[in-house]
Design a protein around this motif. Structure first.
Motif, PDB file in Angstrom:
ATOM      1  N   MET A 227      58.488  25.441 115.161  1.00  0.00           N
ATOM      2  CA  MET A 227      57.067  25.635 114.881  1.00  0.00           C
ATOM      3  C   MET A 227      56.302  24.345 114.595  1.00  0.00           C
ATOM      4  O   MET A 227      55.105  24.277 114.865  1.00  0.00           O
ATOM      5  CB  MET A 227      56.876  26.616 113.732  1.00  0.00           C
ATOM      6  CG  MET A 227      55.407  26.997 113.512  1.00  0.00           C
ATOM      7  SD  MET A 227      55.113  27.931 112.003  1.00  0.00           S
ATOM      8  CE  MET A 227      56.043  29.403 112.313  1.00  0.00           C
ATOM      9  N   PRO A 228      56.917  23.283 114.047  1.00  0.00           N
ATOM     10  CA  PRO A 228      56.147  22.070 113.755  1.00  0.00           C
ATOM     11  C   PRO A 228      55.358  21.546 114.945  1.00  0.00           C
ATOM     12  O   PRO A 228      54.203  21.124 114.799  1.00  0.00           O
ATOM     13  CB  PRO A 228      57.228  21.081 113.321  1.00  0.00           C
ATOM     14  CG  PRO A 228      58.288  21.935 112.718  1.00  0.00           C
ATOM     15  CD  PRO A 228      58.314  23.161 113.568  1.00  0.00           C
ATOM     16  N   ALA A 229      55.936  21.586 116.161  1.00  0.00           N
ATOM     17  CA  ALA A 229      55.220  21.088 117.333  1.00  0.00           C
ATOM     18  C   ALA A 229      53.988  21.936 117.612  1.00  0.00           C
ATOM     19  O   ALA A 229      52.930  21.409 117.989  1.00  0.00           O
ATOM     20  CB  ALA A 229      56.149  21.087 118.549  1.00  0.00           C
ATOM     21  N   ARG A 230      54.102  23.250 117.418  1.00  0.00           N
ATOM     22  CA  ARG A 230      52.954  24.127 117.640  1.00  0.00           C
ATOM     23  C   ARG A 230      51.861  23.887 116.593  1.00  0.00           C
ATOM     24  O   ARG A 230      50.668  23.932 116.898  1.00  0.00           O
ATOM     25  CB  ARG A 230      53.398  25.586 117.633  1.00  0.00           C
ATOM     26  CG  ARG A 230      54.176  25.975 118.887  1.00  0.00           C
ATOM     27  CD  ARG A 230      54.967  27.240 118.698  1.00  0.00           C
ATOM     28  NE  ARG A 230      54.128  28.351 118.290  1.00  0.00           N
ATOM     29  CZ  ARG A 230      54.582  29.460 117.729  1.00  0.00           C
ATOM     30  NH1 ARG A 230      55.892  29.591 117.484  1.00  0.00           N
ATOM     31  NH2 ARG A 230      53.770  30.423 117.391  1.00  0.00           N
ATOM     32  N   LEU A 231      52.253  23.630 115.361  1.00  0.00           N
ATOM     33  CA  LEU A 231      51.266  23.303 114.331  1.00  0.00           C
ATOM     34  C   LEU A 231      50.517  22.021 114.681  1.00  0.00           C
ATOM     35  O   LEU A 231      49.290  21.948 114.562  1.00  0.00           O
ATOM     36  CB  LEU A 231      51.964  23.156 112.977  1.00  0.00           C
ATOM     37  CG  LEU A 231      52.485  24.456 112.346  1.00  0.00           C
ATOM     38  CD1 LEU A 231      53.451  24.150 111.211  1.00  0.00           C
ATOM     39  CD2 LEU A 231      51.336  25.329 111.838  1.00  0.00           C
ATOM     40  N   ASP A 232      51.247  21.008 115.141  1.00  0.00           N
ATOM     41  CA  ASP A 232      50.617  19.751 115.543  1.00  0.00           C
ATOM     42  C   ASP A 232      49.660  19.964 116.712  1.00  0.00           C
ATOM     43  O   ASP A 232      48.571  19.378 116.765  1.00  0.00           O
ATOM     44  CB  ASP A 232      51.679  18.722 115.939  1.00  0.00           C
ATOM     45  CG  ASP A 232      52.345  18.070 114.734  1.00  0.00           C
ATOM     46  OD1 ASP A 232      51.773  18.166 113.630  1.00  0.00           O
ATOM     47  OD2 ASP A 232      53.413  17.467 114.900  1.00  0.00           O
ATOM     48  N   ALA A 233      50.060  20.790 117.669  1.00  0.00           N
ATOM     49  CA  ALA A 233      49.253  21.006 118.868  1.00  0.00           C
ATOM     50  C   ALA A 233      47.953  21.731 118.565  1.00  0.00           C
ATOM     51  O   ALA A 233      47.042  21.749 119.394  1.00  0.00           O
ATOM     52  CB  ALA A 233      50.062  21.787 119.905  1.00  0.00           C
ATOM     53  N   LEU A 234      47.843  22.317 117.371  1.00  0.00           N
ATOM     54  CA  LEU A 234      46.634  23.015 116.959  1.00  0.00           C
ATOM     55  C   LEU A 234      45.915  22.311 115.816  1.00  0.00           C
ATOM     56  O   LEU A 234      44.990  22.862 115.229  1.00  0.00           O
ATOM     57  CB  LEU A 234      46.976  24.453 116.547  1.00  0.00           C
ATOM     58  CG  LEU A 234      47.277  25.393 117.723  1.00  0.00           C
ATOM     59  CD1 LEU A 234      48.083  26.598 117.260  1.00  0.00           C
ATOM     60  CD2 LEU A 234      45.980  25.846 118.383  1.00  0.00           C
ATOM     61  N   GLY A 235      46.358  21.097 115.510  1.00  0.00           N
ATOM     62  CA  GLY A 235      45.686  20.317 114.483  1.00  0.00           C
ATOM     63  C   GLY A 235      46.006  20.714 113.062  1.00  0.00           C
ATOM     64  O   GLY A 235      45.343  20.265 112.123  1.00  0.00           O
ATOM     65  N   PHE A 236      47.042  21.551 112.862  1.00  0.00           N
ATOM     66  CA  PHE A 236      47.407  21.952 111.509  1.00  0.00           C
ATOM     67  C   PHE A 236      48.258  20.901 110.816  1.00  0.00           C
ATOM     68  O   PHE A 236      48.343  20.871 109.592  1.00  0.00           O
ATOM     69  CB  PHE A 236      48.178  23.282 111.522  1.00  0.00           C
ATOM     70  CG  PHE A 236      47.303  24.482 111.738  1.00  0.00           C
ATOM     71  CD1 PHE A 236      46.456  24.933 110.739  1.00  0.00           C
ATOM     72  CD2 PHE A 236      47.315  25.151 112.941  1.00  0.00           C
ATOM     73  CE1 PHE A 236      45.639  26.032 110.934  1.00  0.00           C
ATOM     74  CE2 PHE A 236      46.506  26.260 113.152  1.00  0.00           C
ATOM     75  CZ  PHE A 236      45.666  26.696 112.147  1.00  0.00           C
TER      76      PHE A 236
END
Length: 232
Positions: A1-10
């Motif tokens: 999930m960390p990569a997905r959080l980064d990809a959404l600016g979280f």
């Protein structure tokens, strides 16, 4: 999930950072009661970055899922719903949609799976937003043909829990550097035409050699998720 959080600016600094965002979502959004009597909080933003927090019957956080709230509506046909028995909120839809070369089967998740469960019968026609959160993405030669290629091993009916991952290639038709209002983090957003099938794509700026621009051809591997807009 960390990569997905980064990809959404979280951002994905550490668990404390994620906990802080979750507390904001719980405090500032109105809970929706699910059929299982648990609660769901969805925090959408004008940037289209969104976070869903599911609480169980005791009020404990059961699942935190980032997704891109794609606004482009695409008509699809439900092929199967595949429950994830470890986390019903992460159950996967298999949908057929018209793409380059004909019908293509796409696995996807939706933040309101349990709320729509009764309507998601095999053969139902629904409108969804196809949000594609980049796991990897790159600029490629403009002559590269458009494509939408799910892993066939994950889209066969009967697979225990298919991964909602798809290889995409297409042309950027519009783009923006967006900022997630919850954290202030930036992310690259683009509308991408994959041979007539439109996906809204997001990626962490640091993962790109250069920002998106109109006319670019991009390709990569993406986690597919998004809202269900209606039953047709």
């Amino acid at each position: 999930m960390p990569a997905r959080l980064d990809a959404l600016g979280f951002g994905a600094g550490d668990a404390a950072d994620i906990d802080a965002v979750v507390r904001v979502v719980l405090a500032e959004t109105e809970a929706v009661e699910r059929p299982d009597a648990g609660l769901t909080h969805v925090c959408g933003t004008s940037s289209r970055a969104a976070l869903v927090v599911h609480q169980d019957l005791s009020g404990a956080v059961a699942c935190v899922t980032p997704f891109l709230s794609a606004q482009t509506r695409t008509t699809v046909r439900v092929v199967a719903t595949v429950p994830d028995h470890e986390c019903p909120h992460c159950s996967v839809l298999l949908v057929d949609v018209w793409g380059p070369g004909g019908a293509v089967r796409v696995p996807m998740t939706t933040p309101h799976f349990l709320l729509w469960a009764d309507a998601l019968v095999v053969g139902a026609t629904i409108e969804v937003g196809l949000g594609a959160v980049a796991e990897s993405v790159a600029h490629v030669d403009a002559a590269t043909p458009p494509s939408v290629v799910p892993d066939l091993a994950t889209t066969a009916v009967g697979v225990k829990v298919p991964a909602p991952m798809v290889e995409l290639c297409g042309t950027v038709t519009s783009h923006l550097l967006r900022h997630n209002e919850l954290t202030g983090g930036a992310f690259e957003w683009a509308s991408v035409d994959c041979g007539g099938l439109i996906f809204e794509v997001c990626a962490a700026p640091g993962d790109l050699r250069r920002p998106f621009k109109t006319g670019d051809t991009i390709a990569g591997r993406f986690h597919i998720s998004g809202p269900i807009w209606s039953v047709v």
